[in-house]
Scaffold this motif. Structure first.
Motif, PDB file in Angstrom:
ATOM      1  N   TRP A  59       5.839   1.182  15.885  1.00  0.00           N
ATOM      2  CA  TRP A  59       5.926   1.154  14.430  1.00  0.00           C
ATOM      3  C   TRP A  59       4.781   1.896  13.751  1.00  0.00           C
ATOM      4  CZ3 TRP A  59       1.914  -1.165  11.800  1.00  0.00           C
ATOM      5  CH2 TRP A  59       1.095  -2.038  12.525  1.00  0.00           C
ATOM      6  N   GLN A  60       3.587   1.907  14.378  1.00  0.00           N
ATOM      7  CA  GLN A  60       2.457   2.574  13.724  1.00  0.00           C
ATOM      8  C   GLN A  60       2.667   4.083  13.647  1.00  0.00           C
ATOM      9  OE1 GLN A  60      -1.607   1.058  14.079  1.00  0.00           O
ATOM     10  NE2 GLN A  60      -0.897  -0.193  15.790  1.00  0.00           N
ATOM     11  N   SER A  61       3.243   4.653  14.695  1.00  0.00           N
ATOM     12  CA  SER A  61       3.508   6.096  14.662  1.00  0.00           C
ATOM     13  C   SER A  61       4.789   6.404  13.885  1.00  0.00           C
ATOM     14  CB  SER A  61       3.612   6.656  16.083  1.00  0.00           C
ATOM     15  OG  SER A  61       4.626   6.008  16.823  1.00  0.00           O
ATOM     16  N   GLN A  62       5.716   5.450  13.810  1.00  0.00           N
ATOM     17  CA  GLN A  62       6.943   5.654  13.043  1.00  0.00           C
ATOM     18  C   GLN A  62       6.706   5.632  11.539  1.00  0.00           C
ATOM     19  OE1 GLN A  62       9.656   2.532  14.196  1.00  0.00           O
ATOM     20  NE2 GLN A  62      10.862   3.909  15.479  1.00  0.00           N
ATOM     21  N   ALA A  63       5.799   4.778  11.084  1.00  0.00           N
ATOM     22  CA  ALA A  63       5.638   4.528   9.648  1.00  0.00           C
ATOM     23  C   ALA A  63       5.428   5.834   8.892  1.00  0.00           C
ATOM     24  CB  ALA A  63       4.485   3.576   9.410  1.00  0.00           C
ATOM     25  N   THR A  64       6.195   6.016   7.819  1.00  0.00           N
ATOM     26  CA  THR A  64       6.199   7.289   7.115  1.00  0.00           C
ATOM     27  C   THR A  64       6.487   7.084   5.636  1.00  0.00           C
ATOM     28  OG1 THR A  64       7.204   9.505   7.061  1.00  0.00           O
ATOM     29  CG2 THR A  64       8.664   7.672   7.542  1.00  0.00           C
ATOM     30  N   THR A  65       6.152   8.083   4.831  1.00  0.00           N
ATOM     31  CA  THR A  65       6.533   8.110   3.426  1.00  0.00           C
ATOM     32  C   THR A  65       7.627   9.143   3.184  1.00  0.00           C
ATOM     33  OG1 THR A  65       4.783   9.712   2.920  1.00  0.00           O
ATOM     34  CG2 THR A  65       4.235   7.367   2.674  1.00  0.00           C
ATOM     35  N   ASP A  66       8.192   9.716   4.239  1.00  0.00           N
ATOM     36  CA  ASP A  66       9.199  10.758   4.120  1.00  0.00           C
ATOM     37  C   ASP A  66      10.534  10.171   3.661  1.00  0.00           C
ATOM     38  OD1 ASP A  66      11.545  12.365   5.845  1.00  0.00           O
ATOM     39  OD2 ASP A  66      10.089  13.651   4.825  1.00  0.00           O
ATOM     40  N   ALA A  67      11.012  10.606   2.500  1.00  0.00           N
ATOM     41  CA  ALA A  67      12.222  10.033   1.914  1.00  0.00           C
ATOM     42  C   ALA A  67      13.449  10.246   2.790  1.00  0.00           C
ATOM     43  CB  ALA A  67      12.460  10.640   0.528  1.00  0.00           C
ATOM     44  N   GLU A  68      13.573  11.411   3.413  1.00  0.00           N
ATOM     45  CA  GLU A  68      14.737  11.685   4.237  1.00  0.00           C
ATOM     46  C   GLU A  68      14.788  10.760   5.449  1.00  0.00           C
ATOM     47  OE1 GLU A  68      15.353  15.775   5.163  1.00  0.00           O
ATOM     48  OE2 GLU A  68      14.815  16.460   3.155  1.00  0.00           O
ATOM     49  N   GLN A  69      13.634  10.500   6.052  1.00  0.00           N
ATOM     50  CA  GLN A  69      13.607   9.612   7.208  1.00  0.00           C
ATOM     51  C   GLN A  69      13.952   8.182   6.796  1.00  0.00           C
ATOM     52  OE1 GLN A  69      13.033  10.219  10.762  1.00  0.00           O
ATOM     53  NE2 GLN A  69      14.067   8.260  10.463  1.00  0.00           N
ATOM     54  N   VAL A  70      13.428   7.729   5.660  1.00  0.00           N
ATOM     55  CA  VAL A  70      13.744   6.378   5.185  1.00  0.00           C
ATOM     56  C   VAL A  70      15.242   6.245   4.936  1.00  0.00           C
ATOM     57  CG1 VAL A  70      13.374   4.714   3.325  1.00  0.00           C
ATOM     58  CG2 VAL A  70      11.446   6.037   4.200  1.00  0.00           C
ATOM     59  N   ALA A  71      15.849   7.262   4.318  1.00  0.00           N
ATOM     60  CA  ALA A  71      17.291   7.236   4.062  1.00  0.00           C
ATOM     61  C   ALA A  71      18.083   7.209   5.363  1.00  0.00           C
ATOM     62  CB  ALA A  71      17.686   8.442   3.213  1.00  0.00           C
ATOM     63  N   ARG A  72      17.646   7.961   6.369  1.00  0.00           N
ATOM     64  CA  ARG A  72      18.346   7.948   7.659  1.00  0.00           C
ATOM     65  C   ARG A  72      18.279   6.570   8.309  1.00  0.00           C
ATOM     66  NH1 ARG A  72      16.284  13.368   8.150  1.00  0.00           N
ATOM     67  NH2 ARG A  72      14.393  12.604   9.188  1.00  0.00           N
ATOM     68  N   TRP A  73      17.089   5.950   8.256  1.00  0.00           N
ATOM     69  CA  TRP A  73      16.963   4.604   8.831  1.00  0.00           C
ATOM     70  C   TRP A  73      17.906   3.626   8.142  1.00  0.00           C
ATOM     71  CZ3 TRP A  73      10.955   4.999   8.683  1.00  0.00           C
ATOM     72  CH2 TRP A  73      10.493   5.480   9.920  1.00  0.00           C
ATOM     73  N   LEU A  74      17.969   3.680   6.820  1.00  0.00           N
ATOM     74  CA  LEU A  74      18.818   2.751   6.086  1.00  0.00           C
ATOM     75  C   LEU A  74      20.292   3.064   6.308  1.00  0.00           C
ATOM     76  CD1 LEU A  74      18.278   0.318   4.289  1.00  0.00           C
ATOM     77  CD2 LEU A  74      18.544   1.809   2.292  1.00  0.00           C
ATOM     78  N   ASP A  75      20.628   4.316   6.505  1.00  0.00           N
ATOM     79  CA  ASP A  75      21.999   4.700   6.835  1.00  0.00           C
ATOM     80  C   ASP A  75      22.399   4.123   8.181  1.00  0.00           C
ATOM     81  OD1 ASP A  75      24.470   6.078   6.598  1.00  0.00           O
ATOM     82  OD2 ASP A  75      23.686   7.685   7.859  1.00  0.00           O
ATOM     83  N   ARG A  76      21.480   4.165   9.139  1.00  0.00           N
ATOM     84  CA  ARG A  76      21.754   3.670  10.480  1.00  0.00           C
ATOM     85  C   ARG A  76      21.890   2.149  10.499  1.00  0.00           C
ATOM     86  NH1 ARG A  76      17.247   5.385  14.416  1.00  0.00           N
ATOM     87  NH2 ARG A  76      16.179   3.621  13.430  1.00  0.00           N
ATOM     88  N   ASP A  77      21.080   1.458   9.702  1.00  0.00           N
ATOM     89  CA  ASP A  77      21.116  -0.001   9.678  1.00  0.00           C
ATOM     90  C   ASP A  77      20.904  -0.475   8.239  1.00  0.00           C
ATOM     91  OD1 ASP A  77      20.994  -2.702  10.050  1.00  0.00           O
ATOM     92  OD2 ASP A  77      19.317  -2.691  11.452  1.00  0.00           O
ATOM     93  N   PRO A  78      22.002  -0.586   7.443  1.00  0.00           N
ATOM     94  CA  PRO A  78      21.878  -0.945   6.029  1.00  0.00           C
ATOM     95  C   PRO A  78      21.267  -2.320   5.787  1.00  0.00           C
ATOM     96  CG  PRO A  78      24.053  -0.027   6.491  1.00  0.00           C
ATOM     97  CD  PRO A  78      23.394  -0.259   7.819  1.00  0.00           C
ATOM     98  N   GLU A  79      21.251  -3.190   6.800  1.00  0.00           N
ATOM     99  CA  GLU A  79      20.685  -4.526   6.618  1.00  0.00           C
ATOM    100  C   GLU A  79      19.203  -4.603   6.984  1.00  0.00           C
ATOM    101  OE1 GLU A  79      23.342  -7.993   7.606  1.00  0.00           O
ATOM    102  OE2 GLU A  79      24.253  -6.459   8.870  1.00  0.00           O
ATOM    103  N   ALA A  80      18.655  -3.541   7.510  1.00  0.00           N
ATOM    104  CA  ALA A  80      17.275  -3.582   8.008  1.00  0.00           C
ATOM    105  C   ALA A  80      16.283  -3.941   6.918  1.00  0.00           C
ATOM    106  CB  ALA A  80      16.898  -2.236   8.613  1.00  0.00           C
ATOM    107  N   ASN A  81      15.334  -4.802   7.268  1.00  0.00           N
ATOM    108  CA  ASN A  81      14.133  -4.958   6.455  1.00  0.00           C
ATOM    109  C   ASN A  81      13.186  -3.816   6.800  1.00  0.00           C
ATOM    110  OD1 ASN A  81      14.975  -7.322   5.211  1.00  0.00           O
ATOM    111  ND2 ASN A  81      13.971  -8.655   6.700  1.00  0.00           N
ATOM    112  N   PHE A  82      12.120  -3.677   6.016  1.00  0.00           N
ATOM    113  CA  PHE A  82      11.106  -2.662   6.296  1.00  0.00           C
ATOM    114  C   PHE A  82       9.727  -3.285   6.194  1.00  0.00           C
ATOM    115  CE2 PHE A  82      14.690  -0.003   5.758  1.00  0.00           C
ATOM    116  CZ  PHE A  82      14.414   1.207   6.396  1.00  0.00           C
ATOM    117  N   VAL A  83       8.816  -2.794   7.024  1.00  0.00           N
ATOM    118  CA  VAL A  83       7.407  -3.170   6.923  1.00  0.00           C
ATOM    119  C   VAL A  83       6.628  -1.959   6.440  1.00  0.00           C
ATOM    120  CG1 VAL A  83       7.485  -4.938   8.728  1.00  0.00           C
ATOM    121  CG2 VAL A  83       6.957  -2.564   9.347  1.00  0.00           C
TER     122      VAL A  83
END
Length: 230
Positions: free
Chosen positions: A71-95
């Motif tokens: 998670w430490q290396s994954q954490a990002t402020t990139d909008a496209e990556q955040v959108a992809r994560w939410l597309d893959r799992d719409p129920e996901a929480n985020f830290v």
């Protein structure tokens, strides 16, 4: 925010397809607001009934921990990556990873209500989130990257969430730690929500700490140590 609007429009086109939650665009807006404020985020577990989606038996922090050990290396402020994560799992929480752009001072709700009122009276702003009815999260400027590495304050609290219940008082999430970021759902049906949004300037952590420690003492929300870094 132009980037936020572009990705939110995309989500509104996509949200009616199978598997996409109807509130996906609103969730993406909130997540991009945090990312746009410089808070690096990474996907986390979410409630699965009254359990955690990680399926770990006896998960010590249900729906409140990252999905990946990276998670430490994954954490990002990139909008496209955040959108992809939410597309893959719409129920996901985020830290959000602390100790980079911000720290988080985490207190019991009773102390948080008292401290928030006092901070407002002092003219001290900053983002604040509520974790259900149990905890308040005060987002502050970080002390996680000082020039003098002897002042480097590491934090392992949420890297080993089994220890969370052992520290009922004030927790200081700094370098190496994380907290949930709104919007997030909890297994008891409550949620993590902004009381003051991430667009607010981050205050000095020591000024906020003074008010929080007094509030925790007054409501009796202290462990053996009055406050804990990490």
């Amino acid at each position: 925010m132009e980037t936020s609007s572009r990705w939110t429009s995309w989500w509104r086109r996509e949200r009616d397809r199978p598997g996409a939650g109807g509130d996906a665009a609103a969730r993406l807006d909130l997540l991009l607001g945090a990312a746009g404020a410089g808070f690096p985020v990474a996907p986390a577990a979410h409630p699965a009934g009254h359990r955690c989606s990680c399926d770990r038996v006896g998960c010590p922090a249900p729906a409140q921990h990252p999905l990946s050990f990276a998670w430490q290396s994954q954490a990002t402020t990139d909008a496209e990556q955040v959108a992809r994560w939410l597309d893959r799992d719409p129920e996901a929480n985020f830290v959000t990873a602390t100790g980079r752009a911000h720290d988080v001072l985490d207190v019991p709700a009773e102390a948080g209500v008292l401290a928030l009122r006092r901070l407002e009276a002092l003219g001290v702003g900053g983002p604040v989130a509520a974790v259900g009815a149990d905890r308040y999260l005060f987002f502050t400027a970080t002390r996680g990257t000082p020039q003098d590495e002897d002042e480097w304050w590491t934090s392992a609290l949420d890297a080993t969430p089994d220890t969370v219940s052992e520290h009922p008082g004030l927790r200081w999430h700094c370098r190496g730690s994380y907290t949930l970021v709104p919007p997030a759902a909890l297994p008891d049906g409550s949620e993590v929500r902004w009381l003051r949004g991430p667009e607010q300037p981050l205050p000095d952590p020591l000024r906020v700490l003074d008010v929080l420690t007094d509030a925790c003492t007054e409501v009796g929300a202290v462990a053996q140590e009055q406050w804990l870094i990490g």
